[in-house]
Design an enzyme around this catalytic site. Structure first.
Site, PDB file in Angstrom:
ATOM      1  N   SER A 119       7.194   1.659   4.377  1.00  0.00           N
ATOM      2  CA  SER A 119       8.536   1.818   3.814  1.00  0.00           C
ATOM      3  C   SER A 119       9.581   1.060   4.622  1.00  0.00           C
ATOM      4  CB  SER A 119       8.904   3.304   3.759  1.00  0.00           C
ATOM      5  OG  SER A 119      10.236   3.477   3.351  1.00  0.00           O
ATOM      6  N   GLY A 148      -0.559   4.969  11.944  1.00  0.00           N
ATOM      7  CA  GLY A 148      -0.664   4.179  13.160  1.00  0.00           C
ATOM      8  C   GLY A 148       0.550   4.338  14.056  1.00  0.00           C
ATOM      9  N   GLY A 150       3.193   2.503  14.410  1.00  0.00           N
ATOM     10  CA  GLY A 150       4.469   2.274  13.741  1.00  0.00           C
ATOM     11  C   GLY A 150       4.945   3.508  12.995  1.00  0.00           C
ATOM     12  N   ASP A 196      -8.349   0.026  13.409  1.00  0.00           N
ATOM     13  CA  ASP A 196      -8.294  -0.925  14.525  1.00  0.00           C
ATOM     14  C   ASP A 196      -8.637  -0.312  15.876  1.00  0.00           C
ATOM     15  OD1 ASP A 196      -7.369  -2.711  12.614  1.00  0.00           O
ATOM     16  OD2 ASP A 196      -5.262  -2.310  13.070  1.00  0.00           O
ATOM     17  N   ARG A 331     -12.129  -1.324   5.102  1.00  0.00           N
ATOM     18  CA  ARG A 331     -11.338  -0.104   4.912  1.00  0.00           C
ATOM     19  C   ARG A 331     -11.929   0.797   3.838  1.00  0.00           C
ATOM     20  NH1 ARG A 331      -6.378  -0.126   7.328  1.00  0.00           N
ATOM     21  NH2 ARG A 331      -5.404  -2.146   7.748  1.00  0.00           N
ATOM     22  N   ASN A 567     -31.347  18.585  20.874  1.00  0.00           N
ATOM     23  CA  ASN A 567     -31.741  19.865  21.473  1.00  0.00           C
ATOM     24  C   ASN A 567     -32.133  19.736  22.940  1.00  0.00           C
ATOM     25  OD1 ASN A 567     -34.079  18.385  20.947  1.00  0.00           O
ATOM     26  ND2 ASN A 567     -35.326  20.209  20.617  1.00  0.00           N
ATOM     27  N   ARG A 601     -23.824  25.770 -10.266  1.00  0.00           N
ATOM     28  CA  ARG A 601     -25.082  25.422  -9.596  1.00  0.00           C
ATOM     29  C   ARG A 601     -24.942  25.602  -8.093  1.00  0.00           C
ATOM     30  NH1 ARG A 601     -28.712  21.015 -12.072  1.00  0.00           N
ATOM     31  NH2 ARG A 601     -29.177  22.910 -13.232  1.00  0.00           N
ATOM     32  N   ARG A 690     -30.970  25.373  -6.742  1.00  0.00           N
ATOM     33  CA  ARG A 690     -31.891  24.262  -6.534  1.00  0.00           C
ATOM     34  C   ARG A 690     -32.071  24.025  -5.035  1.00  0.00           C
ATOM     35  NH1 ARG A 690     -32.342  25.346 -11.036  1.00  0.00           N
ATOM     36  NH2 ARG A 690     -32.221  24.030 -12.906  1.00  0.00           N
TER      37      ARG A 690
END
Length: 814
Positions: A119, A148, A150, A196, A331, A567, A601, A690
């Site tokens: 922006s 980030g 900025g 980055d 990305r 483990n 399910r 299932r």
């Protein structure tokens, strides 16, 4: 004064510089709340908002989900601000209240579901006045910014101006005095979302691991075609002015050359590059991989592009050379398991950090230090990040590398050593001695095993050792299956799963130990590295305890834990476990997708791991599963019946599926089939069940960048340690006699450190019957799993986390 200065060696100057940087610019972390009891509704009545800003990165959705659900669980009202600062300025439908279901089924999605934007209007005072108006009208005084440096810097500017902004808004009657009084100040917590990994103060940023996986999978694919045609490939990767992605990708892919901003190429880089490539071809290599960071420069600060590199190779060597610019594919796609887990952990910690702030509190960033969640001052981190940029602008490359942190330095040092073709006769750790060292794989195969062997072999050759590979574990050792390695013998090993040396689970026995001793004596083996799972650890104990009987075992020995089960005591993370969790998450994503279009399910997914519930717990947390049944947390038939009630209650409010992960040996009676039958019986017509037993596919195909690089760096560290012990235990007649407990060690990650622990000291921390450590850090994540999945939980944790007061070391493996 000048005379004194001239006596300072480069090493001393380097030490002074590092000490000064730590002294004046150190970032002191504060311990987080992870692993402590989480009570519901403890922040009832409070409000916060979440937004993502700047470039998107994989794992942002995981963080948004975690913040939203943890905040709702704690009694907060949560707003999602869409399209970053632009949405904050626009208001209206760009700021919406979130519910529990708003963030359902997003953890596996890339990008950010709430949108992101850069922006320009927010940089103006009028833009910030509009944003403040919208926040005040909704009663929002706490913000979580995912972005980030900025974005985080902009958030802090907003915080500092808040009082003046509010006064102006009240004066101009844009908000009421009563509304403004409710929000006298704002508090900000940042999560760094960036592929980055260029933000100082955290070992990893959200999205970096996923980007690395995308880069490495692309390079692995390119290798096949390059070998077929004997081509050279120039790969350009992202990272702006940070070379992290390029450097780590070079390590993981065994690239022949790497161009990064922090380590600029010399003026004659074209000659250096072509000499190196020519040398590799003369050793029998059919292809060349060159990685170029998009911000790569030479010593004069002049940009080096992928096309520049291609032209140099084509003109000088006449190789068939192609350029591949990966671009925004880095990305995209589903986030890795690491980034999903990082988003979950950071997001939950952000809620507590934000709610515990006072008016005087400085904004903070949630960071991962080693394997510990910590809070660090935002301004200090931004200042340190800007210092890197200044050092690079001043062409002070040494300082720039130091400011990137110890992990970056270690990566660079390891890369330099492993890509050298000619070993040095002097100034190596052998100090003129000619040691015979060996490496053996023991246990089940796991990702990163070959990478560790490759690194150990090349580091040993660099330091003028004769290095042997022992094939087929202790059976091969007993039979004399030794292979003497040359530098080129381990080319392209890092990218492959399994074990090229061969690996078995058998332990040394009274019957085989005389044969083992005889073969060690025959080949004059003076140090031994064991790469493997619980069997490798147990075998080292057996060998160490039989030193009095067999003098051939009186040599320095070191274990690198390498097992998908994680483990082994003495370490928080084993090689191979990251690859396994990623494989599991990918399969669970597909299983969940298969339920699309079906109704009600329930899936039960069985994972490997023996008695250890690490894979089940972390894959459940990373995939958004509803529960995980493990051996370490006993469960009963009543618990299963209670889960049926949870399933029914979720489906009554719109859920279409429910997913449970079960560790293979969680309970000898309450088996996976038993759980399915109970669910079918109790669920009756309400849902169907299932079962998916994932099996050996969990051992993975190609190892993840995390496992490749951790194996590479652990093996390099192990070789250095063994060489030190060899010199310390060398007799006058050039024999090695190592009898102390400190010469049979396990190399592991503990909290924020990489530690060599005597295996005999670890015995008391080991449950040999169930092949488990007595303390497991990841149990601290169980409460988080239940909160994020169920929205109702009474949780507490007895897990022990390391203190953040310990001095930081190169414990992170990237």
């Amino acid at each position: 004064m000048d005379a004194d200065a001239s006596t300072i060696t480069p090493e001393e100057l380097d030490f002074i510089r590092q000490r000064a940087l730590r002294r004046f610019d150190s970032i002191v972390p504060t311990a987080g709340r992870e692993g402590t009891e989480i009570a519901s509704d403890i922040f009832k009545g409070r409000t916060l908002a979440i937004y993502t800003s700047g470039g998107d990165s994989q794992g942002m959705n995981s963080a948004v989900r975690s913040i939203t659900r943890m905040a709702i669980y704690c009694g907060c009202k949560v707003y999602l601000i869409y399209e970053g600062y632009e949405g904050m300025i626009e208001g209206g439908d760009f700021i919406k209240e979130a519910t529990w279901n708003t963030v359902s089924d997003i953890i596996q999605q890339g990008g950010t579901i709430i949108g992101s934007a850069r922006s320009s209007e927010f940089r103006t005072r009028e833009g910030r006045l509009k944003a403040a108006t919208n926040l005040i009208n909704r009663g929002i005084g706490r913000l979580v910014c995912i972005g980030g440096d900025g974005s985080l810097t902009g958030a802090n500017t907003f915080r500092l101006e808040w009082t003046d902004l509010v006064q102006e808004l009240v004066k101009n009657q844009r908000v009421t005095a009563a509304a403004a009084k409710k929000i006298p100040y704002i508090q900000i917590v940042g999560l760094v979302g960036s592929i980055d990994n260029d933000f100082c103060g955290t070992d990893m940023t959200i999205g970096t691991d996923s980007a690395l996986q995308r880069i490495i999978s692309s390079i692995d694919a390119v290798v096949a075609t390059a070998q077929s045609h004997q081509r050279a490939f120039v790969i350009e990767v992202m990272g702006r002015h940070c070379g992290y992605l390029a450097l780590v990708a070079a390590l993981a892919s065994e690239a022949d050359f790497c161009f990064i901003p922090e380590w600029p190429a010399p003026e004659n880089w074209r000659d250096v590059l072509c000499d190196k490539l020519s040398q590799m071809r003369s050793e029998g290599q059919r292809l060349n991989i060159i990685i170029v960071a998009e911000g790569a420069i030479d010593r004069d600060g002049k940009a080096i592009t992928a096309e520049d590199v291609k032209t140099a190779v084509k003109e000088k060597l006449k190789y068939d050379t192609r350029v591949t610019i990966l671009g925004h594919v880095q990305r995209g796609g589903a986030p890795s398991a690491f980034d999903r887990l990082l988003g979950c952990r950071m997001g939950a910690e952000a809620v507590f950090a934000l709610m515990e702030m006072t008016e005087e509190s400085e904004p903070c960033v949630i960071s991962i230090d080693g394997n510990v969640m910590v809070r660090v001052p935002l301004l200090k981190c931004v200042e340190r990040t800007q210092m890197v940029q200044k050092a690079m602008a001043d062409k002070d490359w040494t300082t720039a590398v130091m400011l990137r942190g110890r992990s970056f330095q270690r990566n660079l040092e390891t890369y330099k050593l492993l890509t050298k073709m000619r070993t040095v006769e002097k100034d190596n750790l052998s100090e003129g001695h000619k040691f015979n060292v060996a490496v053996i794989n023991v246990g089940a195969p796991a990702g990163g095993m070959n990478a560790a062997v490759r690194s150990y072999v090349r580091m040993a050759l660099y330091h003028q050792c004769t290095v042997y590979g022992i094939e087929d574990s202790f059976e091969g050792l007993a039979n004399g299956s030794f292979k003497q390695f040359k530098w080129s013998d381990v080319t392209n090993w890092a990218m492959n799963g399994g074990s090229f040396l061969g690996t078995q689970k058998s332990l040394p026995t009274e019957k085989t130990m005389p044969q083992l001793a005889a073969q060690l004596k025959k080949h004059n083996i003076q140090a031994l590295l064991l790469v493997g799972g619980f069997e490798a650890y147990h075998s080292t104990i057996i060998l160490a305890e039989n030193r009095e009987k067999y003098p051939e075992f009186c040599i320095p020995m070191c274990v690198i834990p390498c097992t998908i089960s994680n483990n082994v005591p003495g370490t928080m993370v084993s090689l191979g476990s990251d690859t396994a969790i990623n494989e599991i998450c990918q399969m669970i994503d597909k299983i969940k997708q298969s339920a699309t279009g079906t109704k009600r399910r329930v899936f039960i997914v069985e994972t490997m791991g023996g008695y250890c519930g690490y894979l089940a717990t972390l894959s459940a947390l990373s995939s958004g599963a509803d529960n995980a049944y493990i051996f370490e947390e006993p469960f009963t038939v009543q618990d299963l019946s209670d889960d049926v009630d949870v399933i029914l209650s979720k489906m009554e409010v719109g859920a279409k599926r429910y997913l449970v992960v079960r560790n293979e040996w969680a309970d000898k009676n309450l088996t996976t089939d038993f759980v399915q039958n109970l669910f079918d019986s109790e669920g009756k017509k309400n849902f169907t069940t299932r079962v998916n037993v994932l099996g050996h596919v969990q051992q993975g195909g190609s190892p993840t960048p995390f496992d490749r690089n951790m194996g590479t760096k652990l093996a390099a560290r192990a070789l250095e340690f063994l060489l030190i012990q060899l010199k310390e235990n060398l007799t006058a007649d050039n024999k090695v006699i190592a009898k102390s407990a400190h010469t049979a060690t396990l190399l592991g990650l503990k909290g924020r450190k990489v530690v060599f622990t005597p295996v005999q000291d670890l015995k008391k921390e080991t449950d040999f019957e169930h092949r488990l450590p007595s303390e497991q850090w990841w149990m601290a994540l169980r409460p988080l799993l239940r909160v994020l999945a169920r929205h109702r939980s009474t949780v507490e944790s007895s897990a022990i986390l390391e203190s953040v007061e310990e001095e930081s070391a190169d414990s992170h493996m990237f």
